[in-house]
Design a protein around this motif. Structure first.
Motif, PDB file in Angstrom:
ATOM      1  N   GLN A 144      -7.582  11.138   1.796  1.00 17.23           N
ATOM      2  CA  GLN A 144      -6.361  10.549   1.279  1.00 17.23           C
ATOM      3  C   GLN A 144      -6.689   9.600   0.130  1.00 17.23           C
ATOM      4  O   GLN A 144      -7.724   8.946   0.136  1.00 17.23           O
ATOM      5  CB  GLN A 144      -5.635   9.767   2.386  1.00 17.23           C
ATOM      6  CG  GLN A 144      -5.199  10.613   3.574  1.00 17.23           C
ATOM      7  CD  GLN A 144      -4.408   9.793   4.568  1.00 17.23           C
ATOM      8  OE1 GLN A 144      -3.599   8.956   4.201  1.00 17.23           O
ATOM      9  NE2 GLN A 144      -4.655  10.038   5.842  1.00 17.23           N
ATOM     10  N   GLN A 196       6.604   9.656  -0.349  1.00 15.84           N
ATOM     11  CA  GLN A 196       6.220   8.723   0.693  1.00 15.84           C
ATOM     12  C   GLN A 196       6.376   7.305   0.161  1.00 15.84           C
ATOM     13  O   GLN A 196       5.699   6.917  -0.786  1.00 15.84           O
ATOM     14  CB  GLN A 196       4.771   8.985   1.140  1.00 15.84           C
ATOM     15  CG  GLN A 196       4.605  10.338   1.812  1.00 15.84           C
ATOM     16  CD  GLN A 196       3.234  10.475   2.462  1.00 15.84           C
ATOM     17  OE1 GLN A 196       2.452   9.540   2.501  1.00 15.84           O
ATOM     18  NE2 GLN A 196       2.962  11.660   2.970  1.00 15.84           N
ATOM     19  N   LEU A 236      -5.346   6.320  -1.471  1.00 12.05           N
ATOM     20  CA  LEU A 236      -4.452   5.219  -1.147  1.00 12.05           C
ATOM     21  C   LEU A 236      -4.510   4.149  -2.229  1.00 12.05           C
ATOM     22  O   LEU A 236      -5.597   3.823  -2.731  1.00 12.05           O
ATOM     23  CB  LEU A 236      -4.832   4.611   0.198  1.00 12.05           C
ATOM     24  CG  LEU A 236      -4.871   5.574   1.402  1.00 12.05           C
ATOM     25  CD1 LEU A 236      -5.402   4.861   2.632  1.00 12.05           C
ATOM     26  CD2 LEU A 236      -3.491   6.162   1.676  1.00 12.05           C
ATOM     27  N   VAL A 289      -9.641   4.311  -1.637  1.00 16.91           N
ATOM     28  CA  VAL A 289      -8.681   3.240  -1.910  1.00 16.91           C
ATOM     29  C   VAL A 289      -8.906   2.723  -3.326  1.00 16.91           C
ATOM     30  O   VAL A 289     -10.031   2.342  -3.679  1.00 16.91           O
ATOM     31  CB  VAL A 289      -8.826   2.094  -0.899  1.00 16.91           C
ATOM     32  CG1 VAL A 289      -7.789   1.008  -1.176  1.00 16.91           C
ATOM     33  CG2 VAL A 289      -8.689   2.618   0.526  1.00 16.91           C
ATOM     34  N   GLU A 348      -6.523   5.148   9.048  1.00 14.80           N
ATOM     35  CA  GLU A 348      -6.480   6.127   7.965  1.00 14.80           C
ATOM     36  C   GLU A 348      -7.302   5.697   6.761  1.00 14.80           C
ATOM     37  O   GLU A 348      -7.692   6.541   5.939  1.00 14.80           O
ATOM     38  CB  GLU A 348      -5.031   6.389   7.535  1.00 14.80           C
ATOM     39  CG  GLU A 348      -4.278   5.174   7.027  1.00 14.80           C
ATOM     40  CD  GLU A 348      -3.460   4.511   8.112  1.00 14.80           C
ATOM     41  OE1 GLU A 348      -3.951   4.447   9.257  1.00 14.80           O
ATOM     42  OE2 GLU A 348      -2.346   4.048   7.808  1.00 14.80           O
ATOM     43  N   PRO A 367       5.033   5.282  -6.024  1.00 16.06           N
ATOM     44  CA  PRO A 367       5.165   6.308  -4.973  1.00 16.06           C
ATOM     45  C   PRO A 367       6.506   7.015  -5.075  1.00 16.06           C
ATOM     46  O   PRO A 367       7.503   6.427  -5.511  1.00 16.06           O
ATOM     47  CB  PRO A 367       5.042   5.509  -3.677  1.00 16.06           C
ATOM     48  CG  PRO A 367       5.448   4.120  -4.043  1.00 16.06           C
ATOM     49  CD  PRO A 367       4.980   3.929  -5.448  1.00 16.06           C
ATOM     50  N   GLY A 375     -10.042   7.700   3.583  1.00 15.85           N
ATOM     51  CA  GLY A 375      -9.467   7.687   2.253  1.00 15.85           C
ATOM     52  C   GLY A 375     -10.325   7.079   1.171  1.00 15.85           C
ATOM     53  O   GLY A 375     -11.373   6.478   1.414  1.00 15.85           O
ATOM     54  N   TRP A 403       0.853  -1.188   0.000  1.00 13.99           N
ATOM     55  CA  TRP A 403       0.000   0.000   0.000  1.00 13.99           C
ATOM     56  C   TRP A 403       0.891   1.241   0.000  1.00 13.99           C
ATOM     57  O   TRP A 403       2.028   1.200   0.441  1.00 13.99           O
ATOM     58  CB  TRP A 403      -0.946   0.003   1.197  1.00 13.99           C
ATOM     59  CG  TRP A 403      -0.283   0.342   2.506  1.00 13.99           C
ATOM     60  CD1 TRP A 403       0.410  -0.502   3.320  1.00 13.99           C
ATOM     61  CD2 TRP A 403      -0.245   1.629   3.121  1.00 13.99           C
ATOM     62  NE1 TRP A 403       0.886   0.168   4.409  1.00 13.99           N
ATOM     63  CE2 TRP A 403       0.493   1.473   4.320  1.00 13.99           C
ATOM     64  CE3 TRP A 403      -0.750   2.878   2.799  1.00 13.99           C
ATOM     65  CZ2 TRP A 403       0.726   2.540   5.188  1.00 13.99           C
ATOM     66  CZ3 TRP A 403      -0.528   3.952   3.658  1.00 13.99           C
ATOM     67  CH2 TRP A 403       0.204   3.768   4.842  1.00 13.99           C
ATOM     68  N   TRP A 404       0.367   2.336  -0.510  1.00 14.23           N
ATOM     69  CA  TRP A 404       1.068   3.608  -0.476  1.00 14.23           C
ATOM     70  C   TRP A 404       0.085   4.726  -0.752  1.00 14.23           C
ATOM     71  O   TRP A 404      -1.041   4.497  -1.208  1.00 14.23           O
ATOM     72  CB  TRP A 404       2.216   3.643  -1.477  1.00 14.23           C
ATOM     73  CG  TRP A 404       1.814   3.546  -2.933  1.00 14.23           C
ATOM     74  CD1 TRP A 404       1.472   4.558  -3.788  1.00 14.23           C
ATOM     75  CD2 TRP A 404       1.739   2.336  -3.708  1.00 14.23           C
ATOM     76  NE1 TRP A 404       1.180   4.069  -5.033  1.00 14.23           N
ATOM     77  CE2 TRP A 404       1.340   2.712  -5.023  1.00 14.23           C
ATOM     78  CE3 TRP A 404       1.953   0.986  -3.435  1.00 14.23           C
ATOM     79  CZ2 TRP A 404       1.145   1.780  -6.031  1.00 14.23           C
ATOM     80  CZ3 TRP A 404       1.782   0.066  -4.441  1.00 14.23           C
ATOM     81  CH2 TRP A 404       1.382   0.453  -5.731  1.00 14.23           C
ATOM     82  N   GLN A 405       0.506   5.924  -0.499  1.00 14.05           N
ATOM     83  CA  GLN A 405      -0.315   7.086  -0.811  1.00 14.05           C
ATOM     84  C   GLN A 405      -0.008   7.518  -2.242  1.00 14.05           C
ATOM     85  O   GLN A 405       1.149   7.699  -2.621  1.00 14.05           O
ATOM     86  CB  GLN A 405      -0.027   8.234   0.163  1.00 14.05           C
ATOM     87  CG  GLN A 405      -0.980   9.413  -0.004  1.00 14.05           C
ATOM     88  CD  GLN A 405      -0.903  10.377   1.174  1.00 14.05           C
ATOM     89  OE1 GLN A 405      -0.416  10.033   2.219  1.00 14.05           O
ATOM     90  NE2 GLN A 405      -1.395  11.587   0.961  1.00 14.05           N
ATOM     91  N   SER A 443      -6.989  17.165  -0.872  1.00 17.27           N
ATOM     92  CA  SER A 443      -6.230  16.046  -0.329  1.00 17.27           C
ATOM     93  C   SER A 443      -6.037  16.144   1.171  1.00 17.27           C
ATOM     94  O   SER A 443      -5.692  15.162   1.809  1.00 17.27           O
ATOM     95  CB  SER A 443      -4.862  15.958  -1.016  1.00 17.27           C
ATOM     96  OG  SER A 443      -4.144  17.167  -0.820  1.00 17.27           O
TER      97      SER A 443
END
Length: 372
Positions: free
Chosen positions: A98, A196, A100, A180, A174, A193, A178, A74-76, A94
């Motif tokens: 979020q 981050q 994701l 996803v 989180e 990414p 968000g 997973w990542w932003q 944003s």
């Protein structure tokens, strides 16, 4: 005697309660933490993979490890000031929502509770579908409360069909704030990414977390395991020892204060008894009693008081441990070494506390005592 009873009883109760509480830590130690392993991407391996060290089949590699239940990346999503909106015209920047990117197994590892719909799966990932899963807070901000009309969210104008809404989950709060989207779709549209780094969430079976954590880096990249930082929950035994030690230090200090108060009480009571019984002491001395006889008399009295206080205190401490354990639904644990010496400890306190009053009584001269 009451002071000694309170002090000894406190010792017995504290030792019993800390042992019983320590025995519950394995049960209270949250299963969520005990079965969670996280992996952080901390390096690069070359120009082609400079943004993400995780291989494309990272989930499959880690889930092949014995003891792993679910594992996923997973990542932003790397977007600058994205706009997220719904067909209702509601939007958020944003800072509020979020975006994701996750593998389906990552969502499974969070143990989600769905309020509506479903999560995306391997079918959506394989076809690089533009689908999304909303957290309950993000869904509320976007005004999406139903899925029967196939609602969509727009990320910088790109529509994503909403498949489900997550009301809660056990591991990633989180996610509730968000949007996803599938990891492969995110890679196609927005790239890997950047600032981050990506991470991996792993759910293991109980007791397997530490073993899995040792194997994950090699499973991900046998040629470069140092690219990953793996974190597993501490062992419950270590946590139990630490908590038990902290409780022992705190409560044994309080029990020691009670014992000191009890000793002072015995010394004070014995000293008052010496003053009140001066005529008795003088009469015994005039009839031939030696100073040591007088000292032994008062030492015996104070020792007996301490012994009785220790016995009663031990009994009270055991009762307190049992009652507390029953009320909390614990298994009462009390070591023999914590109870058996209690009467002797009480007697010793009584003996030490009566030493000065007994010495003072032994020094009383019979003539002076009879004149009072």
């Amino acid at each position: 005697m009451l002071g000694t009873m309170l002090g000894v009883g406190s010792f017995v109760a504290v030792l019993g309660l800390t042992a019983s509480a320590g025995g519950q830590i394995d049960k209270r130690f949250t299963e969520i933490a005990a079965t969670e392993v996280t992996v952080a991407d901390i390096g690069v391996v070359g120009a082609a993979d400079k943004a993400m060290s995780f291989p494309g089949d990272a989930s499959d590699r880690v889930e092949a490890i014995n003891g792993v239940v679910h594992a996923g990346r997973w990542w932003q999503v790397p977007l600058e000031d994205p706009t997220v909106s719904s067909a209702l015209g509601l939007d958020s920047d944003s800072g509020d929502i979020q975006i994701l990117a996750m593998d389906p197994s990552t969502i499974d590892a969070t143990r989600p509770v769905l309020g509506l719909g479903r999560t995306f799966d391997a079918f959506h990932v394989g076809r690089h579908e533009k689908v999304a899963l909303l957290g309950s807070v993000a869904a509320a901000n976007l005004g999406i409360t139903r899925l029967d009309g196939n609602p969509a969210v727009f990320i910088d104008g790109t529509p994503f069909t909403v498949l489900g809404i997550v009301d809660s989950n056990a591991r990633m709060p989180e996610l509730l704030f968000g949007v996803v989207i599938p990891a492969e779709t995110a890679l196609d549209l927005y790239g890997p990414p950047t600032e981050q780094r990506a991470g991996m969430l792993i759910e293991t079976r109980v007791g397997a977390a530490s073993v899995v954590a040792d194997q994950v880096p090699l499973a991900l990249r046998p040629n470069a395991p140092d690219l990953f930082q793996v974190t597993a929950a501490p062992e419950p035994k270590a946590l139990q020892t630490k908590v038990g030690g902290d409780l022992d230090v705190l409560f044994l200090a309080l029990a020691s204060i009670s014992l000191v108060i009890g000793a002072i009480g015995i010394a004070n009571t014995t000293l008052v008894a010496v003053l009140e019984r001066t005529h008795e002491i003088g009469l015994r001395r005039s009839l031939g009693a030696q100073p040591r006889h007088i000292a032994v008399q008062f030492l015996s009295e104070s020792t007996v008081l301490g012994l009785l206080g220790g016995m009663i205190g031990a009994a009270v401490g055991i009762v307190v441990v049992v009652i507390a354990a029953v009320v909390q639904g614990w298994t009462p644990l009390l070591q023999t070494w914590a109870v058996a010496p209690a009467p002797a400890v009480g007697a010793l306190i009584g003996l030490l506390a009566g030493a000065y009053p007994a010495l003072r009584a032994a020094r009383i001269e019979p003539v002076e005592a009879l004149r009072r």
